[in-house]
Design a protein around this motif. Structure first.
Motif, PDB file in Angstrom:
ATOM      1  N   ARG A   1      20.388  16.855   1.925  1.00 52.39           N
ATOM      2  CA  ARG A   1      21.731  16.894   1.314  1.00 52.39           C
ATOM      3  C   ARG A   1      21.798  17.868   0.140  1.00 52.39           C
ATOM      4  O   ARG A   1      22.826  17.984  -0.525  1.00 52.39           O
ATOM      5  N   SER A   2      20.695  18.554  -0.119  1.00 48.51           N
ATOM      6  CA  SER A   2      20.633  19.472  -1.258  1.00 48.51           C
ATOM      7  C   SER A   2      21.676  20.581  -1.134  1.00 48.51           C
ATOM      8  O   SER A   2      22.081  20.961  -0.033  1.00 48.51           O
ATOM      9  N   ARG A   3      22.069  21.128  -2.259  1.00 47.84           N
ATOM     10  CA  ARG A   3      23.007  22.252  -2.251  1.00 47.84           C
ATOM     11  C   ARG A   3      22.279  23.590  -2.100  1.00 47.84           C
ATOM     12  O   ARG A   3      22.921  24.633  -1.942  1.00 47.84           O
ATOM     13  N   GLU A   4      20.958  23.575  -2.154  1.00 43.14           N
ATOM     14  CA  GLU A   4      20.188  24.813  -2.043  1.00 43.14           C
ATOM     15  C   GLU A   4      19.752  25.019  -0.598  1.00 43.14           C
ATOM     16  O   GLU A   4      19.110  24.160   0.009  1.00 43.14           O
ATOM     17  N   GLU A   5      20.085  26.187  -0.065  1.00 40.28           N
ATOM     18  CA  GLU A   5      19.897  26.461   1.356  1.00 40.28           C
ATOM     19  C   GLU A   5      18.447  26.304   1.800  1.00 40.28           C
ATOM     20  O   GLU A   5      18.173  25.680   2.827  1.00 40.28           O
TER      21      GLU A   5
ATOM     22  N   LEU B   1      27.432  19.861   8.653  1.00 42.13           N
ATOM     23  CA  LEU B   1      28.365  20.583   9.521  1.00 42.13           C
ATOM     24  C   LEU B   1      29.807  20.528   9.040  1.00 42.13           C
ATOM     25  O   LEU B   1      30.671  21.170   9.638  1.00 42.13           O
ATOM     26  N   ASP B   2      30.076  19.800   7.983  1.00 43.65           N
ATOM     27  CA  ASP B   2      31.447  19.677   7.490  1.00 43.65           C
ATOM     28  C   ASP B   2      31.995  21.073   7.163  1.00 43.65           C
ATOM     29  O   ASP B   2      31.481  21.760   6.272  1.00 43.65           O
ATOM     30  N   PRO B   3      33.046  21.531   7.880  1.00 45.52           N
ATOM     31  CA  PRO B   3      33.579  22.890   7.657  1.00 45.52           C
ATOM     32  C   PRO B   3      34.111  23.104   6.241  1.00 45.52           C
ATOM     33  O   PRO B   3      34.256  24.246   5.798  1.00 45.52           O
ATOM     34  N   ARG B   4      34.392  22.016   5.545  1.00 49.16           N
ATOM     35  CA  ARG B   4      34.930  22.153   4.180  1.00 49.16           C
ATOM     36  C   ARG B   4      33.862  22.561   3.178  1.00 49.16           C
ATOM     37  O   ARG B   4      34.177  23.015   2.069  1.00 49.16           O
ATOM     38  N   LEU B   5      32.595  22.401   3.557  1.00 49.85           N
ATOM     39  CA  LEU B   5      31.503  22.772   2.666  1.00 49.85           C
ATOM     40  C   LEU B   5      31.132  24.240   2.885  1.00 49.85           C
ATOM     41  O   LEU B   5      31.205  24.752   3.992  1.00 49.85           O
ATOM     42  N   SER B   6      30.733  24.912   1.816  1.00 50.99           N
ATOM     43  CA  SER B   6      30.367  26.331   1.906  1.00 50.99           C
ATOM     44  C   SER B   6      28.899  26.449   2.322  1.00 50.99           C
ATOM     45  O   SER B   6      28.035  26.864   1.549  1.00 50.99           O
TER      46      SER B   6
ATOM     47  N   THR C   1      22.088  27.527   8.110  1.00 54.18           N
ATOM     48  CA  THR C   1      21.880  26.104   7.824  1.00 54.18           C
ATOM     49  C   THR C   1      22.536  25.246   8.894  1.00 54.18           C
ATOM     50  O   THR C   1      21.966  24.237   9.336  1.00 54.18           O
ATOM     51  N   ARG C   2      23.719  25.645   9.328  1.00 56.47           N
ATOM     52  CA  ARG C   2      24.414  24.876  10.366  1.00 56.47           C
ATOM     53  C   ARG C   2      23.676  24.949  11.703  1.00 56.47           C
ATOM     54  O   ARG C   2      23.640  23.973  12.455  1.00 56.47           O
ATOM     55  N   GLU C   3      23.087  26.099  11.983  1.00 56.28           N
ATOM     56  CA  GLU C   3      22.289  26.220  13.206  1.00 56.28           C
ATOM     57  C   GLU C   3      21.122  25.233  13.189  1.00 56.28           C
ATOM     58  O   GLU C   3      20.841  24.566  14.194  1.00 56.28           O
TER      59      GLU C   3
END
Length: 576
Positions: A333-337, A374-379, A384-386
Motif C-alpha cells: 500500500r506504500s506510495r513509493e513505486e 488498480l484504483d484509477p483515481r490514484l496516480s 505498478t498496475r501491471e
C-alpha cells in the motif's frame, strides 16, 4: 658553515634524492618491460610484475610530495629499492637468456625477490600510515583516454590499487571513487579489476571497514561488478557474501542499498541464497522491511532480494514463520513505486503454488491491497498496475471465495476501465485477466456483462495482435454462453452480428479464432432475435463458404439456421 652554504648543500641533497627517485622509477619501468619477454617461471614473474606496478605507482606519488617529504623517503627507501631492482634485473636477464644454473635455485631466488618487493611496499605504506607522507601532495595519475590501450588502463587500475593499499583514508576513498567511475563508464575496466593484483580481495576487505565512506564506495563497486555474469563467481570466490550481509546489518543506508543490490544479483543462484541465509541475511532484510527507519529505495531492494531467497523452500518457511506476511501487505500500500512493485512481487513469489501461504496472504488483506493499486483515481504508474494485475491473476483465482472478494472490492469496474482506457501493456494484461475471470462463475459473467465488457471485447476482435484477438474472442465466447449476455449482445448494436460474420472472411484459414467465432454465433442462435439477425445478414455467405469447405462448426450452424427457417415456414402454414 654559513647559512648560504647550508642552503646550497640542502638544495644539492634534494636534487640528488629526486634524481635517485626518478632513477628508481625508470629502472622499475625497464624491468617491467623486460619481464614481458620471459617465457619461464611465468607465474612467479607475474607476481613480481604486479609488485613492481604497485611500487612504481607508490614512488610516483612520492615524487610529487613536497621536498622535505621527498627527501625523507628517498634517503631511507630508495637506495634499497634500487639495489633490489638491480638484483632482479640480473635475474630477469638470466631467465630471458636461459643462463641460470638450476631451476630450484632460480625459483628460490625469485621467491626472495617477491618477498623483498613486498617489504618495500610495506615500508612505503607505513610511511603513509605514520603521516610521513600525506596524500594531499601525491600525484594523481591521469585517467586514460577513450582510445587507451589495455596496458595504459591496467597501469591506471594498478595505481588505484596501490593507493587503496598504502594511502590514508582520504586517498583510499578517492581511489575508490575513481575506480567506480571508470567501471561504470567503460566495462573493459571491470575485467581489469578482476585481473589486476588482489584488487577484488581488497574491495571485499573494505566492506568491513569501520570508515563508512570506504565501506560505501566499496559496496557500490562490487554491486556494479555483480551486474556482469562473468564476475559473479569471482566475487563469491573472494568470500563476499558474509561481508555484504554485515553491511546490511551495520552499514549506512547507502551501503545497505548497494549491498542488497549486489546480493540480489548473486542470489539468482540458489546456492548463494543459502549462503546469505547462513550468514544471517534473511533476518537483516526482514528488519529493514519492518523497522520503518529506511527510505523506499532500500526497502524495495530488500523486498527484491527476499523475492529471490523465497525460491528456497526452507528459507520461505522461515520467513512465513516469522509472521511478516502482514508487513509486506502493508508495504504493497506504500506510495513509493519501488516498494509497491517489489513487495507485490514478493507476495506473488512466496504464495505461488503454496495454498496455505496463499490463504494467509488473503486472510491478512492481500486481495484488498492488490485491488486498491488498480484504483484509477490514484496516480499509480502503468508498471505498478501491471505487477498488481499479474499478482491478482496468480493469487486470486484459486477459489470462488477469492473471486467473490475481488468482485466485492470493485475489481470488475477497475478491470473494465483498463480494458477500455489502459496503455497497451496494461490493456493486454487486463484482457488476460478478463479471460480468467470469465471462467470462474455465472455470477462473474453476468456482472461483466452488466459492466459493459461485451462491446469492448468486440472492438478487440480485429486487433493487430493475434494473441489479443484470440483472448478477446475467447472471453466473448464465454460471456455469451449466459442468456442475459446473449440478449444484451444482440440488442445493444445491430452491427455486432454482422461484424462477427465479416471476421469469418479474413484469410487466416480455419484458425482457432474462427472456431471461437463460430461458437459465438452458435450461442447466439439460441435466441430468436439472434437467429433472425444472422439469417438476414448480408455476410451470411461467409458461413456458407466455410460449410462448403467442410468446416464442421459452420455446417452445424447452417443446419441449425435452416431447421429454424423450416420450422418458421411450417408454423406459418399451420396458422394460416
Amino acid at each position: 658553515m654559513g647559512e648560504e652554504e647550508q642552503n646550497q648543500n640542502s638544495t644539492e641533497s634534494i636534487t640528488a634524492m629526486k634524481s635517485s627517485l626518478r632513477q628508481a622509477i625508470e629502472d622499475i619501468f625497464s624491468l617491467i618491460s623486460l619481464s614481458h619477454s620471459i617465457k619461464v617461471f611465468t607465474v612467479k614473474w607475474l607476481l613480481i610484475r604486479k609488485k613492481l606496478e604497485e611500487l612504481s605507482s607508490g614512488l610516483m606519488a612520492v615524487e610529487n610530495c613536497d621536498s622535505s617529504q621527498n627527501t625523507t623517503v628517498s634517503s631511507g627507501l630508495i637506495p634499497s629499492v634500487l639495489a633490489t631492482v638491480n638484483e632482479c634485473h640480473n635475474l630477469a636477464r638470466s631467465c630471458v637468456d636461459l643462463s641460470y644454473s638450476g631451476k630450484l635455485l632460480m625459483q628460490s631466488d625469485l621467491d626472495a625477490m617477491i618477498a623483498k618487493f613486498e617489504g618495500h611496499l610495506k615500508n612505503l605504506s607505513g610511511m603513509y600510515t605514520a603521516g610521513i607522507l600525506s596524500q594531499g601532495f601525491a600525484i594523481v595519475v591521469s585517467r586514460p583516454g577513450l582510445g587507451a590501450c589495455k596496458d595504459e588502463m591496467r597501469f591506471y587500475i594498478g595505481d588505484l590499487l596501490t593507493r587503496m593499499k598504502i594511502g590514508d583514508i582520504e586517498m583510499k576513498r578517492q581511489a575508490l571513487v575513481n575506480l567506480y567511475q571508470v567501471v561504470d563508464e567503460d566495462e573493459r575496466y571491470g575485467k581489469l579489476v578482476v585481473e589486476v593484483g588482489d584488487l577484488v580481495n581488497v574491495l571485499v576487505g573494505f566492506l568491513d571497514s569501520p570508515e563508512m565512506e570506504i565501506q560505501e564506495e566499496a559496496s557500490k563497486i562490487v554491486s556494479l561488478l555483480s551486474g556482469f555474469d562473468l564476475y559473479k563467481g569471482v566475487l563469491v570466490g573472494a568470500g563476499i557474501i558474509g561481508p555484504l550481509v554485515r553491511v546490511l546489518e551495520n552499514g549506512s543506508e547507502l551501503g545497505k542499498g548497494a549491498a542488497a543490490r549486489c546480493l540480489q544479483r548473486l542470489t539468482v543462484n540458489s546456492e548463494n541464497a543459502w549462503s546469505v541465509s547462513a550468514h544471517g541475511g534473511v533476518t537483516a532484510l526482514l528488519k529493514i522491511c519492518s523497522s520503518g527507519e529506511f527510505r523506499g529505495e532500500l526497502i524495495g531492494l530488500a523486498c527484491a532480494l527476499l523475492r529471490n531467497l523465497v525460491g528456497v523452500e526452507e528459507i520461505k518457511r522461515f520467513i512465513v514463520e516469522e509472521g511478516v506476511i502482514s508487513t509486506f501487505i502493508k508495504l504493497a500500500r506504500s506510495r513509493e513505486e519501488i516498494v509497491q512493485i517489489n513487495s507485490m512481487e514478493f507476495l506473488q513469489n512466496i504464495a505461488s503454488a503454496d495454498d496455505p501461504v496463499r490463504e494467509m496472504v488473503i486472510r491478512e488483506g492481500g486481495i484488498r491491497a492488490l485491488v486498491r493499486v488498480l484504483d484509477p483515481r490514484l496516480s499509480t504508474s502503468s508498471k505498478t498496475r501491471e505487477v498488481a494485475l499479474r499478482a491478482i491473476e496468480k493469487l486470486c483465482f484459486s477459489s470462488q471465495n477469492c473471486v467473490n472478494m475481488l468482485m466485492n472490492y470493485g475489481f470488475i469496474d477497475y478491470l473494465f476501465f483498463f480494458l477500455r482506457n489502459g496503455e497497451v501493456s496494461v490493456q493486454e494484461l487486463a484482457l488476460k485477466v478478463t479471460v480468467r475471470l470469465c471462467g470462474t462463475s455465472e455470477e462473474a459473467k453476468k456482472a461483466m456483462g452488466d459492466a459493459g465488457f461485451l462491446p469492448e471485447l468486440v472492438k478487440l476482435l480485429d486487433a493487430k495482435s493475434y494473441e489479443v484477438r484470440e483472448m478477446a474472442t475467447e472471453a466473448l465466447s464465454s460471456l455469451v454462453s449466459i442468456p442475459k449476455n446473449r440478449k444484451r449482445f444482440v440488442q445493444d448494436d445491430d452491427r455486432n452480428i454482422g461484424y462477427l460474420l465479416q471476421l469469418l472472411d479474413q484469410g487466416e484459414g480455419i484458425s482457432g479464432n474462427k472456431k471461437l467465432l463460430l461458437s459465438i454465433l452458435m450461442s447466439l442462435t439460441s435466441c430468436s432475435s439472434g437467429r433472425r439477425k444472422i439469417a438476414s445478414s448480408g455476410y451470411l455467405k461467409n458461413i456458407e463458404k466455410l460449410a462448403e469447405a467442410e468446416v464442421t462448426d459452420a455446417k452445424r450452424l447452417v443446419r441449425k439456421l435452416s431447421a429454424n427457417r423450416f420450422r418458421s415456414i411450417l408454423s406459418g402454414f399451420w396458422h394460416s
